[in-house]
Design a protein around this motif. Structure first.
Motif, PDB file in Angstrom:
ATOM      1  N   SER A 143      32.857 -34.503 -39.235  1.00  0.00           N
ATOM      2  CA  SER A 143      32.048 -35.216 -40.227  1.00  0.00           C
ATOM      3  C   SER A 143      32.864 -35.324 -41.513  1.00  0.00           C
ATOM      4  O   SER A 143      33.560 -34.389 -41.896  1.00  0.00           O
ATOM      5  N   PRO A 144      32.818 -36.455 -42.203  1.00  0.00           N
ATOM      6  CA  PRO A 144      33.647 -36.624 -43.406  1.00  0.00           C
ATOM      7  C   PRO A 144      33.094 -35.835 -44.587  1.00  0.00           C
ATOM      8  O   PRO A 144      31.907 -35.474 -44.610  1.00  0.00           O
ATOM      9  N   PRO A 145      33.909 -35.553 -45.601  1.00  0.00           N
ATOM     10  CA  PRO A 145      33.396 -34.956 -46.832  1.00  0.00           C
ATOM     11  C   PRO A 145      32.225 -35.771 -47.371  1.00  0.00           C
ATOM     12  O   PRO A 145      32.267 -36.998 -47.408  1.00  0.00           O
ATOM     13  N   GLY A 146      31.171 -35.054 -47.735  1.00  0.00           N
ATOM     14  CA  GLY A 146      29.945 -35.736 -48.153  1.00  0.00           C
ATOM     15  C   GLY A 146      28.951 -35.890 -47.032  1.00  0.00           C
ATOM     16  O   GLY A 146      27.815 -36.301 -47.259  1.00  0.00           O
ATOM     17  N   ALA A 147      29.363 -35.534 -45.783  1.00  0.00           N
ATOM     18  CA  ALA A 147      28.457 -35.516 -44.624  1.00  0.00           C
ATOM     19  C   ALA A 147      27.647 -36.798 -44.478  1.00  0.00           C
ATOM     20  O   ALA A 147      26.449 -36.770 -44.206  1.00  0.00           O
ATOM     21  N   LYS A 148      28.325 -37.925 -44.687  1.00  0.00           N
ATOM     22  CA  LYS A 148      27.683 -39.233 -44.532  1.00  0.00           C
ATOM     23  C   LYS A 148      26.433 -39.369 -45.394  1.00  0.00           C
ATOM     24  O   LYS A 148      25.399 -39.888 -44.958  1.00  0.00           O
ATOM     25  N   GLY A 149      26.527 -38.869 -46.622  1.00  0.00           N
ATOM     26  CA  GLY A 149      25.439 -39.081 -47.572  1.00  0.00           C
ATOM     27  C   GLY A 149      24.321 -38.064 -47.538  1.00  0.00           C
ATOM     28  O   GLY A 149      23.299 -38.264 -48.205  1.00  0.00           O
TER      29      GLY A 149
ATOM     30  N   ASP B 204      27.065 -33.531 -38.724  1.00  0.00           N
ATOM     31  CA  ASP B 204      26.829 -34.000 -40.092  1.00  0.00           C
ATOM     32  C   ASP B 204      25.868 -33.057 -40.819  1.00  0.00           C
ATOM     33  O   ASP B 204      26.091 -32.697 -41.981  1.00  0.00           O
ATOM     34  N   ILE B 205      24.795 -32.676 -40.131  1.00  0.00           N
ATOM     35  CA  ILE B 205      23.797 -31.810 -40.778  1.00  0.00           C
ATOM     36  C   ILE B 205      24.394 -30.431 -41.046  1.00  0.00           C
ATOM     37  O   ILE B 205      24.177 -29.841 -42.112  1.00  0.00           O
ATOM     38  N   TYR B 206      25.180 -29.928 -40.094  1.00  0.00           N
ATOM     39  CA  TYR B 206      25.798 -28.616 -40.295  1.00  0.00           C
ATOM     40  C   TYR B 206      26.777 -28.668 -41.465  1.00  0.00           C
ATOM     41  O   TYR B 206      26.792 -27.773 -42.316  1.00  0.00           O
ATOM     42  N   ARG B 207      27.566 -29.731 -41.532  1.00  0.00           N
ATOM     43  CA  ARG B 207      28.488 -29.859 -42.668  1.00  0.00           C
ATOM     44  C   ARG B 207      27.706 -29.934 -43.982  1.00  0.00           C
ATOM     45  O   ARG B 207      28.099 -29.320 -44.985  1.00  0.00           O
TER      46      ARG B 207
ATOM     47  N   LYS C  92      36.919 -17.827 -43.365  1.00  0.00           N
ATOM     48  CA  LYS C  92      37.513 -18.333 -42.123  1.00  0.00           C
ATOM     49  C   LYS C  92      36.898 -19.670 -41.707  1.00  0.00           C
ATOM     50  O   LYS C  92      37.381 -20.308 -40.782  1.00  0.00           O
ATOM     51  N   ASN C  93      35.809 -20.055 -42.367  1.00  0.00           N
ATOM     52  CA  ASN C  93      35.176 -21.350 -42.133  1.00  0.00           C
ATOM     53  C   ASN C  93      35.783 -22.330 -43.143  1.00  0.00           C
ATOM     54  O   ASN C  93      35.356 -22.411 -44.290  1.00  0.00           O
ATOM     55  N   ARG C  94      36.788 -23.070 -42.725  1.00  0.00           N
ATOM     56  CA  ARG C  94      37.571 -23.870 -43.653  1.00  0.00           C
ATOM     57  C   ARG C  94      36.733 -24.964 -44.316  1.00  0.00           C
ATOM     58  O   ARG C  94      36.967 -25.292 -45.484  1.00  0.00           O
ATOM     59  N   VAL C  95      35.804 -25.566 -43.604  1.00  0.00           N
ATOM     60  CA  VAL C  95      34.975 -26.605 -44.218  1.00  0.00           C
ATOM     61  C   VAL C  95      34.198 -26.021 -45.392  1.00  0.00           C
ATOM     62  O   VAL C  95      34.142 -26.611 -46.488  1.00  0.00           O
ATOM     63  N   TRP C  96      33.610 -24.868 -45.198  1.00  0.00           N
ATOM     64  CA  TRP C  96      32.796 -24.218 -46.215  1.00  0.00           C
ATOM     65  C   TRP C  96      33.642 -23.838 -47.440  1.00  0.00           C
ATOM     66  O   TRP C  96      33.328 -24.207 -48.571  1.00  0.00           O
TER      67      TRP C  96
ATOM     68  N   ALA D 296      37.366 -35.749 -54.681  1.00  0.00           N
ATOM     69  CA  ALA D 296      36.679 -35.509 -55.943  1.00  0.00           C
ATOM     70  C   ALA D 296      35.518 -36.476 -56.175  1.00  0.00           C
ATOM     71  O   ALA D 296      34.429 -36.066 -56.595  1.00  0.00           O
ATOM     72  N   GLU D 297      35.714 -37.743 -55.897  1.00  0.00           N
ATOM     73  CA  GLU D 297      34.695 -38.735 -56.216  1.00  0.00           C
ATOM     74  C   GLU D 297      33.447 -38.560 -55.353  1.00  0.00           C
ATOM     75  O   GLU D 297      32.317 -38.592 -55.861  1.00  0.00           O
ATOM     76  N   VAL D 298      33.629 -38.378 -54.032  1.00  0.00           N
ATOM     77  CA  VAL D 298      32.464 -38.235 -53.159  1.00  0.00           C
ATOM     78  C   VAL D 298      31.694 -36.973 -53.498  1.00  0.00           C
ATOM     79  O   VAL D 298      30.451 -36.953 -53.486  1.00  0.00           O
ATOM     80  N   TYR D 299      32.409 -35.909 -53.848  1.00  0.00           N
ATOM     81  CA  TYR D 299      31.712 -34.676 -54.179  1.00  0.00           C
ATOM     82  C   TYR D 299      31.093 -34.722 -55.576  1.00  0.00           C
ATOM     83  O   TYR D 299      30.077 -34.066 -55.822  1.00  0.00           O
TER      84      TYR D 299
END
Length: 500
Positions: A332-338, A372-375, A410-414, A472-475
């Motif tokens: 899932s992309p950064p921002g989890a699709k909105g 997406d929801i998990y991200r 260890k959870n790199r996304v987080w 930066a922008e999406v976040y």
């Protein structure tokens, strides 16, 4: 060679390490247990089964697996979740399940009443903290009102670390850092118990004796030695809350140093030059005299991840489910699709201190997947963490260094989302086992075998998480919506209340 034992009792798991004089881990092990949720807003442990039985299991296993003789252990350090409320009888036997730290919000009415009776300004001045779900005083009042027969039998009100130290030594003690959470009974300036603000709740002689973290509380008794496999007479320190031990384990030593602990909850500690007076943050004397700490914490972090897995990943093998979910989140992309998540699934602690806050998954449509929801859950926790960091900055406490520790690193996304959303680098040290390692170091420090700066050699820096400018922008957009979402739904959350 001398060795040092460190054992920490967490929300869902207890961990133990044996460390040698060079800071090397010669043995480590863990033992899971459950958090009991009898009804919404409540969180409990069984002190004997979940705390002491874990301790004895871990100590025996560490000795067996390492081959280290019990007499080679120079000192013992213990930490645990905190602050908790555990009434015990004169023999130290638990009278009920332990009421956990800020994730247990049962005393909301008592918090409101005591705040009104005493006054928020007086509480902040005398106790260093506003009353919140993290405070033990309101939970003691809840016990007195709702379980009067148990309250009457209670010889002492302990917290989790106090109970472990009692079982090891027979001494009822609590460190100053933990005691600061016993508002309105702990007086910050005098560093002593007082009933001046609430003299009709409990006698002060029913609270543990005060000590500094590295004070020797006592030695292992013959009975404790038989249960744990440890040598009688081994020194035991007073210990502290898990998060404080974890902060020391990664080198939080000086003013401006901040720890972000990725665990069942996000917990943040920052050492400051002077006492911070801000009702959105918690204050306590640090582990050693003449140092100060400002703390903050989310109510649900790793707990929320466990909940998501248990409810929405039942098709996965439990032994690999976290890795599979992490891989799905990576897709899932950064921002989890909105998607934007408010992680207030057990109310929220800092900085909003709202026991009635609710979890929200905002922006769902039919294109969203589990990944997406998990991200979005992970990013929601990261947004909550950044809300806290922003609060420190608003209080004039911009961190000079952020050290990350705990299983969540260890959870790199987080972890990466936390750096991306905050725009700040997080430093990771070689050993991220956490509080139990800090306990072992504190034990070595207590008996004079190391100095405070020795932790920097014991546990060197190995990596970091640097903010990715491409995200930066999406976040920025996501975090802005996150900050607006709670104020715009707060009244609806209160109207919704609990389960009918």
């Amino acid at each position: 060679m001398k060795h040092y034992l460190g054992i920490d009792i967490g929300t869902f798991e207890s961990k133990g390490v044996l460390v040698d004089a060079d800071g090397e881990i010669v043995a480590s092990t863990a033992q899971p247990h459950k958090m009991i949720v009898p009804q919404p807003g409540w969180a409990e442990h069984r002190a004997r089964e979940d705390w002491w039985d874990d301790f004895t299991f871990l100590s025996r296993k560490l000795l067996a697996e390492s081959g280290v003789a019990p007499t080679a252990i120079a000192a013992i350090g213990a930490s645990a979740i905190g602050p908790c409320m555990l009434p015990v009888d004169a023999d130290g036997e638990p009278l009920t399940n332990a009421v956990l730290y800020g994730v247990d919000t049962r005393a909301a009415m008592e918090i409101a009443e005591l705040t009104e009776w005493i006054g928020e300004a007086i509480l902040l001045d005398r106790c260093g903290n506003a009353l919140t779900s993290q405070s033990i005083g309101p939970k003691i009042l809840w016990l007195k009102r709702n379980r009067p027969e148990i309250f009457a039998k209670a010889h002492r009100i302990l917290t989790s670390t106090s109970y472990l130290v009692y079982r090891l030594t027979g001494a009822f003690v609590i460190d100053h850092y933990t005691a600061a959470n016993f508002s309105p009974f702990y007086q910050i300036e005098e560093k002593t118990w007082s009933d001046a603000l609430a003299d009709d709740i409990i006698g002060l002689d029913r609270l543990p004796d005060l000590a500094w973290t590295t004070d020797i509380a006592g030695v292992v008794t013959a009975r404790a030695a038989e249960e744990t496999g440890l040598a009688p007479g081994t020194p035991v320190i007073a210990g502290t809350v898990d998060a404080a031990a974890e902060a020391l384990s990664v080198g939080v030593l000086s003013s401006g140093d901040m720890m972000i602990m990725y665990g069942s909850t996000i917990f943040i500690i920052m050492i400051t030059e002077a006492r911070v007076r801000d009702p959105r943050l918690w204050y306590a004397p640090w582990l050693f005299p003449h140092q100060h700490a400002a703390m903050a914490g989310l109510a649900t972090s790793g707990t929320l991840i466990h909940w998501f897995r248990d409810q929405f990943a039942r098709d996965l093998d439990p032994s690999t489910s976290m890795q599979v979910l992490a891989a799905e989140a990576e897709q899932s992309p950064p921002g989890a699709k909105g998607l934007v998540v408010l992680p207030y699934f057990s109310g929220e602690r800092t900085p909003i201190h709202d026991a009635k806050a609710k979890g929200v998954i905002f922006g769902l449509d039919l294109t969203h997947s589990r990944g997406d929801i998990y991200r979005a859950m992970l990013e929601g926790i990261a947004c909550g963490t950044n809300h806290i960091i922003d609060t420190y900055a608003e209080a004039g406490q911009e961190p000079s260094a952020i050290l990350a520790v705990g299983g969540g690193t260890k959870n790199r996304v987080w972890a990466q989302a936390t750096s991306d959303i905050s725009g700040r680098t997080q430093i990771v040290r070689a050993k991220t086992v956490g509080a139990s390692y800090g306990d072992a170091f504190l034990a070595a420090l207590a008996v004079g075998d190391v100095g405070p700066d020795s932790i920097l050699q014991w546990n060197p820096v190995v990596s970091d998480f640097v903010a990715d400018a491409a995200n930066a922008e999406v976040y920025r957009r996501q975090y802005g919506i996150f900050r607006e979402l709670y104020p715009k739904t707060r009244d609806l959350m209160e109207r919704l209340g609990g389960h009918p």
